[in-house]
Design a protein around this motif. Sequence first.
Motif, PDB file in Angstrom:
ATOM      1  N   VAL A 135      -9.707 -12.541 -48.941  1.00  0.00           N
ATOM      2  CA  VAL A 135      -9.212 -12.719 -50.041  1.00  0.00           C
ATOM      3  C   VAL A 135      -8.874 -14.497 -50.536  1.00  0.00           C
ATOM      4  O   VAL A 135      -8.921 -15.568 -51.517  1.00  0.00           O
ATOM      5  N   VAL A 187     -21.330 -13.928 -50.142  1.00  0.00           N
ATOM      6  CA  VAL A 187     -20.703 -12.331 -48.541  1.00  0.00           C
ATOM      7  C   VAL A 187     -20.966 -12.368 -47.725  1.00  0.00           C
ATOM      8  O   VAL A 187     -21.383 -12.745 -46.273  1.00  0.00           O
ATOM      9  N   THR A 222     -16.904  -8.152 -52.262  1.00  0.00           N
ATOM     10  CA  THR A 222     -16.772  -9.815 -53.817  1.00  0.00           C
ATOM     11  C   THR A 222     -15.311 -10.593 -53.107  1.00  0.00           C
ATOM     12  O   THR A 222     -15.004 -10.095 -51.981  1.00  0.00           O
ATOM     13  N   THR A 223     -15.226 -11.604 -53.043  1.00  0.00           N
ATOM     14  CA  THR A 223     -14.811 -12.615 -53.265  1.00  0.00           C
ATOM     15  C   THR A 223     -13.349 -12.147 -54.354  1.00  0.00           C
ATOM     16  O   THR A 223     -13.500 -11.268 -55.148  1.00  0.00           O
ATOM     17  N   LEU A 259     -16.313 -20.391 -47.187  1.00  0.00           N
ATOM     18  CA  LEU A 259     -16.929 -20.085 -48.777  1.00  0.00           C
ATOM     19  C   LEU A 259     -17.800 -19.905 -49.414  1.00  0.00           C
ATOM     20  O   LEU A 259     -18.372 -20.753 -49.517  1.00  0.00           O
ATOM     21  N   ALA A 260     -17.815 -18.493 -50.283  1.00  0.00           N
ATOM     22  CA  ALA A 260     -18.911 -18.607 -50.889  1.00  0.00           C
ATOM     23  C   ALA A 260     -19.455 -19.616 -51.524  1.00  0.00           C
ATOM     24  O   ALA A 260     -18.953 -20.240 -51.898  1.00  0.00           O
ATOM     25  N   LEU A 316     -14.970 -18.980 -52.893  1.00  0.00           N
ATOM     26  CA  LEU A 316     -13.564 -18.709 -52.560  1.00  0.00           C
ATOM     27  C   LEU A 316     -14.256 -18.009 -51.188  1.00  0.00           C
ATOM     28  O   LEU A 316     -14.857 -17.666 -50.972  1.00  0.00           O
ATOM     29  N   VAL A 351     -14.003 -15.717 -47.706  1.00  0.00           N
ATOM     30  CA  VAL A 351     -15.015 -14.451 -47.283  1.00  0.00           C
ATOM     31  C   VAL A 351     -14.699 -14.142 -46.264  1.00  0.00           C
ATOM     32  O   VAL A 351     -14.207 -15.229 -44.747  1.00  0.00           O
TER      33      VAL A 351
END
Lengths: 98, 501
Positions: free
Chosen positions: B190, B282, B414-415, B453-454, B459, B461
């Motif tokens: 993260v 993700v 998840t992020t 980055l998602a 953010l 991954v």
Amino acid sequence: MPDISRDDVAHLARLARLRLGEDELTHYADQLSAIVEAVARVSEVAAADVPPTSHPIPVVNVVRADEIRPGLAREAVAAMAPAWEDDRFRVPRILGEE
Amino acid sequence: MAIDGPDLTRQSAATLADAISSGEVSAEEVTRAHLDRIDSVDGAVHAFLHVDRDAALATARAVDAKRSSGAALGPLAGVPIAVKDVLTMAGLPTTCGSRVLEGWRPPYDSTVVERLRAADMVILGKTNMDEFAMGSSTEHSAYGPTRNPWDLERIPGGSGGGSAAALAAFEAPLAIGTDTGGSIRQPAAVTGTVGVKPTYGGVSRYGLVALASSLDQAGPCARSVGDSALLHATIAGHDPRDSTSIDAPVPDVVAAAALGDVRGMRIGLVRELSGEGYQSGVQQLFQRAVEILTNLGADVVEVGCPNFEYALAAYYLILPSEASSNLARFDGMRYGLRVGDDGQASVEDVMSLTREQGFGAEVKRRIMLGTYALSSGYYDAYYGQAQKVRTLIARDFANAFEKVDVLVSPTAPTTAFKIGEKVDDPIAMYLNDIATIPVNLAGNCAMSLPIGLALEDGLPVGLQIMAPALADDRLYRVGSALEQALVDAWGHLLIEEVPSL
């Protein structure tokens, strides 16, 4: 699998030497019941004849060389003790009222 | 490698070590740059619990003196590092993020710290963490949360959020973490950094304050796979003071990272670690990373690990059971907090009051859960059954590694989520570790590295690589190949895209 009641939480807290407030008992009872319900899934796995694993990489008969090594310095330990008296840890009385 | 650009805090550890060794910069300059950076950004990030400016500068000057004298320097000499506050280090407090150890100064160094010192590394300070490493967000620290440098409103992962955030905020080029269920890998994922959980027993646990002794493992945190390998090689190896330490040579992780070639390697996708519960960004980035590995010449196949489905449940029985026992040592008698000792109260009263005030909510939850799981009448159904599931998970890995050399999955579902979002919802919090826990239960090794980055939130991954016990080198071989391909595509490491603070 049984739910965890307020009384159960009070009992567990006593066993674990954790004082809990009245308001916390219900909160923890709800949360612990939900967690226990989730982790009870392990019982779905048929594993009667599976040996348990306590340790991921088994090593046996580990011994160190029989050599004298210095321990921690007494003053260093004393300096971090919550109470120190007469060169010893001072502790509260060990017998309760009952 | 020469220094690239004016800012010493943006360099890799390898570059800094080379520059210090060649005399291009002094270790003192490097240390000052990082201490200044901590001064300017750590108010916002809160990665550190303790910083020892004087000791860090003294160590740096000693390295410079050693170099001037003509002595040979080790591969990371003079490089600054941050250490998670769960490893003892003489001279600074070790709190484990808990009030119960507030102000405790251990009278000895952990083996990891001893090895960092022996390598002439400059320890800047100790990093924030969930209390006793129980958590996935660093919100359970008694000293306040650490913030994610990618978005200060979000968590940096946990429990080693301080170490990961220190890297992402350029406060340190390297850090030490510990991983019991994902506490190195999930924060790495993260924060767009690299983290490795070595094989259980690969790095000594002497001086690592125990959460769950059969699961805990210290390991390297870095901004690149190559830097991680250098740190891994520095801290790993047999230690007679840890009876679970493996008495075997450390796999050559540095050579594996330099090789970075996956041609002919067999890579398995874990069927159970995908699909429902995994954020779409993700999954997209994971699939793209797998395509890259295929294009690099790896042979990618899908592999089933049917018992992984039960790993989270088994973990949340085994971990609290071990933790409730390990944390019994915090009784207020020999060190740490003591509350209510008024000359009248009994030892039982003092212990209960001390632990009430010394422990936070998550620690209390897990102690009570472990006490419950180990109590007579429930032991076989819970702890005993969880240990059997642990065997089945190890067998799933063994079967998979007959077919493939490594396994891959997303590191976290998840992020980074918002601070406060899951703090009082233990089950939602526990789900963050769903992909990282199986490795801890089986004792083998794994790495997380950033893969993009998602799309939906911008953010970072992470992708997780899992290898068999004592095959830690495979993590670096695959990780380095993938990282190089991504750097070729982006022109830089992902961490270069982190917003400036």
